[in-house]
Scaffold this motif. Structure first.
Motif, PDB file in Angstrom:
ATOM      1  N   GLY A 275     -30.640  24.402  46.503  1.00  0.00           N
ATOM      2  CA  GLY A 275     -30.848  23.366  47.503  1.00  0.00           C
ATOM      3  C   GLY A 275     -32.306  23.210  47.874  1.00  0.00           C
ATOM      4  N   VAL A 276     -33.005  24.331  47.991  1.00  0.00           N
ATOM      5  CA  VAL A 276     -34.442  24.298  48.304  1.00  0.00           C
ATOM      6  C   VAL A 276     -35.208  23.610  47.176  1.00  0.00           C
ATOM      7  CG1 VAL A 276     -36.498  25.714  48.643  1.00  0.00           C
ATOM      8  CG2 VAL A 276     -34.354  26.330  49.792  1.00  0.00           C
ATOM      9  N   SER A 277     -34.906  23.990  45.936  1.00  0.00           N
ATOM     10  CA  SER A 277     -35.594  23.386  44.788  1.00  0.00           C
ATOM     11  C   SER A 277     -35.277  21.900  44.669  1.00  0.00           C
ATOM     12  CB  SER A 277     -35.181  24.109  43.491  1.00  0.00           C
ATOM     13  OG  SER A 277     -35.574  25.463  43.530  1.00  0.00           O
ATOM     14  N   ALA A 278     -34.015  21.541  44.916  1.00  0.00           N
ATOM     15  CA  ALA A 278     -33.621  20.133  44.836  1.00  0.00           C
ATOM     16  C   ALA A 278     -34.314  19.316  45.911  1.00  0.00           C
ATOM     17  CB  ALA A 278     -32.110  20.003  44.968  1.00  0.00           C
ATOM     18  N   THR A 279     -34.479  19.895  47.098  1.00  0.00           N
ATOM     19  CA  THR A 279     -35.185  19.207  48.176  1.00  0.00           C
ATOM     20  C   THR A 279     -36.632  18.943  47.769  1.00  0.00           C
ATOM     21  OG1 THR A 279     -33.750  20.250  49.824  1.00  0.00           O
ATOM     22  CG2 THR A 279     -35.826  19.331  50.617  1.00  0.00           C
ATOM     23  N   GLU A 280     -37.260  19.898  47.112  1.00  0.00           N
ATOM     24  CA  GLU A 280     -38.639  19.712  46.638  1.00  0.00           C
ATOM     25  C   GLU A 280     -38.715  18.598  45.587  1.00  0.00           C
ATOM     26  OE1 GLU A 280     -39.448  23.663  45.359  1.00  0.00           O
ATOM     27  OE2 GLU A 280     -39.961  24.393  47.365  1.00  0.00           O
ATOM     28  N   VAL A 281     -37.677  18.479  44.747  1.00  0.00           N
ATOM     29  CA  VAL A 281     -37.639  17.401  43.754  1.00  0.00           C
ATOM     30  C   VAL A 281     -37.552  16.048  44.466  1.00  0.00           C
ATOM     31  CG1 VAL A 281     -36.285  16.342  41.898  1.00  0.00           C
ATOM     32  CG2 VAL A 281     -36.667  18.809  41.895  1.00  0.00           C
ATOM     33  N   TYR A 282     -36.748  15.969  45.520  1.00  0.00           N
ATOM     34  CA  TYR A 282     -36.642  14.720  46.279  1.00  0.00           C
ATOM     35  C   TYR A 282     -38.010  14.289  46.802  1.00  0.00           C
ATOM     36  CZ  TYR A 282     -31.706  13.657  46.398  1.00  0.00           C
ATOM     37  OH  TYR A 282     -30.458  13.260  46.046  1.00  0.00           O
ATOM     38  N   PHE A 283     -38.733  15.249  47.343  1.00  0.00           N
ATOM     39  CA  PHE A 283     -40.038  14.920  47.912  1.00  0.00           C
ATOM     40  C   PHE A 283     -41.037  14.519  46.815  1.00  0.00           C
ATOM     41  CE2 PHE A 283     -39.037  17.993  51.650  1.00  0.00           C
ATOM     42  CZ  PHE A 283     -38.125  17.071  52.151  1.00  0.00           C
ATOM     43  N   LYS A 284     -40.798  14.988  45.596  1.00  0.00           N
ATOM     44  CA  LYS A 284     -41.672  14.663  44.461  1.00  0.00           C
ATOM     45  C   LYS A 284     -41.521  13.194  44.046  1.00  0.00           C
ATOM     46  CE  LYS A 284     -42.092  15.803  39.509  1.00  0.00           C
ATOM     47  NZ  LYS A 284     -41.577  16.700  38.436  1.00  0.00           N
ATOM     48  N   TYR A 285     -40.277  12.694  44.039  1.00  0.00           N
ATOM     49  CA  TYR A 285     -40.011  11.335  43.562  1.00  0.00           C
ATOM     50  C   TYR A 285     -39.920  10.363  44.748  1.00  0.00           C
ATOM     51  CZ  TYR A 285     -39.102  13.235  38.918  1.00  0.00           C
ATOM     52  OH  TYR A 285     -39.230  13.864  37.693  1.00  0.00           O
ATOM     53  N   LYS A 286     -41.055  10.083  45.341  1.00  0.00           N
ATOM     54  CA  LYS A 286     -41.079   9.278  46.565  1.00  0.00           C
ATOM     55  C   LYS A 286     -40.695   7.819  46.328  1.00  0.00           C
ATOM     56  CE  LYS A 286     -44.432  12.285  48.836  1.00  0.00           C
ATOM     57  NZ  LYS A 286     -45.772  12.420  49.443  1.00  0.00           N
ATOM     58  N   ASN A 287     -40.780   7.376  45.084  1.00  0.00           N
ATOM     59  CA  ASN A 287     -40.413   5.985  44.777  1.00  0.00           C
ATOM     60  C   ASN A 287     -38.914   5.804  44.566  1.00  0.00           C
ATOM     61  OD1 ASN A 287     -40.629   7.548  42.353  1.00  0.00           O
ATOM     62  ND2 ASN A 287     -40.603   5.658  41.158  1.00  0.00           N
ATOM     63  N   LEU A 288     -38.144   6.888  44.560  1.00  0.00           N
ATOM     64  CA  LEU A 288     -36.708   6.801  44.259  1.00  0.00           C
ATOM     65  C   LEU A 288     -35.826   6.926  45.489  1.00  0.00           C
ATOM     66  CD1 LEU A 288     -36.405   8.871  40.934  1.00  0.00           C
ATOM     67  CD2 LEU A 288     -36.655   6.393  41.219  1.00  0.00           C
ATOM     68  N   HIS A 289     -36.411   7.113  46.665  1.00  0.00           N
ATOM     69  CA  HIS A 289     -35.596   7.228  47.885  1.00  0.00           C
ATOM     70  C   HIS A 289     -36.264   6.474  49.023  1.00  0.00           C
ATOM     71  CE1 HIS A 289     -38.515  10.138  49.344  1.00  0.00           C
ATOM     72  NE2 HIS A 289     -38.333  10.879  48.276  1.00  0.00           N
ATOM     73  N   LYS A 290     -35.599   6.472  50.170  1.00  0.00           N
ATOM     74  CA  LYS A 290     -36.064   5.682  51.314  1.00  0.00           C
ATOM     75  C   LYS A 290     -36.818   6.510  52.355  1.00  0.00           C
ATOM     76  CE  LYS A 290     -31.826   4.040  52.052  1.00  0.00           C
ATOM     77  NZ  LYS A 290     -30.674   3.230  52.507  1.00  0.00           N
ATOM     78  N   THR A 292     -39.642   8.302  54.464  1.00  0.00           N
ATOM     79  CA  THR A 292     -41.074   8.123  54.710  1.00  0.00           C
ATOM     80  C   THR A 292     -41.761   9.488  54.750  1.00  0.00           C
ATOM     81  OG1 THR A 292     -40.855   8.282  57.116  1.00  0.00           O
ATOM     82  CG2 THR A 292     -40.538   6.098  56.117  1.00  0.00           C
ATOM     83  N   THR A 293     -43.074   9.490  54.748  1.00  0.00           N
ATOM     84  CA  THR A 293     -43.830  10.741  54.875  1.00  0.00           C
ATOM     85  C   THR A 293     -43.492  11.431  56.187  1.00  0.00           C
ATOM     86  OG1 THR A 293     -45.632   9.813  53.560  1.00  0.00           O
ATOM     87  CG2 THR A 293     -46.150  11.729  54.917  1.00  0.00           C
ATOM     88  N   GLU A 294     -43.326  10.650  57.244  1.00  0.00           N
ATOM     89  CA  GLU A 294     -42.960  11.213  58.543  1.00  0.00           C
ATOM     90  C   GLU A 294     -41.571  11.841  58.501  1.00  0.00           C
ATOM     91  OE1 GLU A 294     -43.461  12.558  62.214  1.00  0.00           O
ATOM     92  OE2 GLU A 294     -45.014  11.491  61.092  1.00  0.00           O
ATOM     93  N   ASP A 295     -40.634  11.195  57.809  1.00  0.00           N
ATOM     94  CA  ASP A 295     -39.284  11.754  57.640  1.00  0.00           C
ATOM     95  C   ASP A 295     -39.352  13.121  56.962  1.00  0.00           C
ATOM     96  OD1 ASP A 295     -37.948   9.549  58.736  1.00  0.00           O
ATOM     97  OD2 ASP A 295     -37.815   8.529  56.794  1.00  0.00           O
ATOM     98  N   ILE A 296     -40.136  13.208  55.907  1.00  0.00           N
ATOM     99  CA  ILE A 296     -40.234  14.450  55.141  1.00  0.00           C
ATOM    100  C   ILE A 296     -40.832  15.574  55.994  1.00  0.00           C
ATOM    101  CG2 ILE A 296     -41.376  15.545  53.165  1.00  0.00           C
ATOM    102  CD1 ILE A 296     -41.101  12.814  51.715  1.00  0.00           C
ATOM    103  N   LYS A 297     -41.886  15.256  56.744  1.00  0.00           N
ATOM    104  CA  LYS A 297     -42.481  16.264  57.635  1.00  0.00           C
ATOM    105  C   LYS A 297     -41.470  16.743  58.667  1.00  0.00           C
ATOM    106  CE  LYS A 297     -47.304  14.664  57.343  1.00  0.00           C
ATOM    107  NZ  LYS A 297     -48.413  14.000  58.084  1.00  0.00           N
TER     108      LYS A 297
END
Length: 452
Positions: A275-290, A292-297
């Protein structure tokens, strides 16, 4: 052409669809059977295709029921390529390595505590075999046609199910075949909605929720309600979580609740290396999800990401109130079992089910009201409160499936309904026949279908 369903027919696991032309054999998805023992045993069967004759594997997405058999295929002698999107490759690598690790651990534990019927319990595959399988992957972009040979080409289109998930469109000598894989919701929490298609001569569509309409409720309010119920009991809330998509959705919603000052002041953990690794992948592909940078922080400040074993053990042994997200989502293995080992027999604790539970899984047993469940070779009394939020589903419901189908400009010659338990597939078939007047059939396991 000939089509054979080697999995995912009459069940939601083990997805494998074989397409054969006069000179080519292509496998769409390569999933692991899960759930019922009679299904899991199929993972050990001989693969029904000569692997020297299998030319290509194409993946719709990374989930284990669509990718988890790949290391076995390679172990048995498959030497070809595995095509997928870039995000699917990254997530599948995480999932397969985790699957190999869990199977090694399960086999070692069975041997150590002698609860195996075999002389020596062995894993289906191990971490090293998963690593070898990953070397076969080749990635492609969405929305672009790529040639397989002079007569066959393919493209991926966003299916909105998980990060990187895609419909597969095959053009074989001018005939268009569309494979839905798993279709996401309309307006998903994190992802762009699925694409609509206009043409298919042959269509293979999933039916996981072919008999259901998702409720129109506030998921975030439901989540908060169950958090508060457990908090006021002084207990621990365990959320068995699918590491890809579901974990990220829940972390996002928890971060929103925190920003709105609605969460009790208790620690929240994602205790899942995958789950931790998958979360990092999500943050890597910023063009594939909705997000924002603020959401991720905000997500990173809300939940503590746990990977190492020693920290995990300390959290398991800490009896103070907290929220724990832990894999696996159907409670078929993983770290969630260590939490249930400590917590499931205490009525002040709660287990919140937030995803589809296949027949024969521990998760299905819990929501069915079973008084005890078995893991680690023994039975545990279920005294903890069992709750479920159905509406997190990453699968389109019946109305969303029909909406997707209605956007085809003309009916396919034949529509195959797969990836559903029998009552789900049958309900969708009735809807398609009555409302769309399409020619459709429910896929049967191992049956050969000859196409014009």
């Amino acid at each position: 052409m000939k089509l054979t369903f080697l999995g995912g027919a009459g069940t939601v696991t083990g997805s494998k669809i074989l397409i054969e032309t006069n000179y080519k054999k292509i496998l769409i998805d390569c999933g692991l059977f899960q759930g019922l023992k009679e299904l899991r045993l199929k993972n050990w069967d001989d693969f029904p295709v000569n692997l020297n004759e299998l030319d290509l594997v194409i993946l719709t997405h990374a989930h284990l029921d669509h990718s988890g058999y790949i290391p076995i295929l390679v172990k048995k002698g498959y030497q070809g390529k595995i095509y997928c999107t870039k995000a699917t490759k990254d997530l599948t690598e995480i999932i397969l390595l985790d699957s190999g690790k869990i199977q090694e651990e399960d086999a070692n534990r069975a041997n150590k505590y002698s609860y195996t019927k075999h002389e020596v319990a062995k894993p289906l595959y191990d971490i090293e075999e998963a690593k070898i399988a990953i070397t076969h992957f080749e990635t492609f972009e969405l929305n672009t046609w790529y040639p397989i040979d002079t007569n066959i080409k393919f493209k991926f289109l966003n299916s909105g199910h998980i990060l990187g998930s895609a419909f597969i469109v095959l053009d074989i000598n001018g005939k268009i075949m569309v494979f839905s894989g798993d279709i996401g919701r309309k307006d998903p929490i994190l992802l762009p909605q699925f694409e609509y298609l206009e043409k298919a001569d042959y269509l293979i569509v999933e039916s996981t929720y072919g008999n259901r309409i998702h409720r129109k409720i506030s998921i975030i309010d439901e989540l908060l309600r169950y958090i508060k119920l457990t908090f006021f009991k002084g207990g621990i809330l365990v959320i068995p979580t699918f590491s890809v998509e579901r974990a990220q959705e829940i972390i996002y919603l928890l971060s929103v609740l925190k920003r709105e000052n609605k969460l009790p002041k208790i620690p929240i953990y994602l205790d899942s290396p995958m789950g931790v690794s998958a979360t990092e992948v999500y943050f890597k592909y910023k063009n594939l999800h909705k997000l924002t940078t603020e959401d991720i922080k905000s997500m990173l400040s809300t939940v503590q990401l746990i990977s190492d074993v020693s920290t995990s053990k300390a959290i398991v042994n800490d009896s103070s109130p907290k929220i724990v997200l832990a894999g696996s989502g159907m409670i078929t293995g993983g770290r969630v079992l260590h939490y249930l080992d400590k917590l499931i027999s205490d009525e002040k604790n709660s287990i919140l089910i937030v995803g589809y539970q296949a027949e024969g899984t521990r998760g299905r047993a819990l929501i069915s009201g079973e008084s005890e469940i078995k893991f680690f070779g023994k039975y545990y009394k279920v005294n903890a409160e069992i709750d479920k939020i159905n509406d997190f589903s990453g699968h389109a419901d019946q109305s969303e499936l029909l909406d997707w189908l209605q956007h085809f400009k003309s009916p396919p010659i034949l529509t195959f309904i797969n990836h559903g338990e029998p009552h789900q597939s049958q309900a969708l078939k009735v809807k398609i026949k009555t409302e769309l007047k399409w020619n459709c059939t429910i896929a049967k396991l191992n049956k050969e279908y000859y196409l014009d």
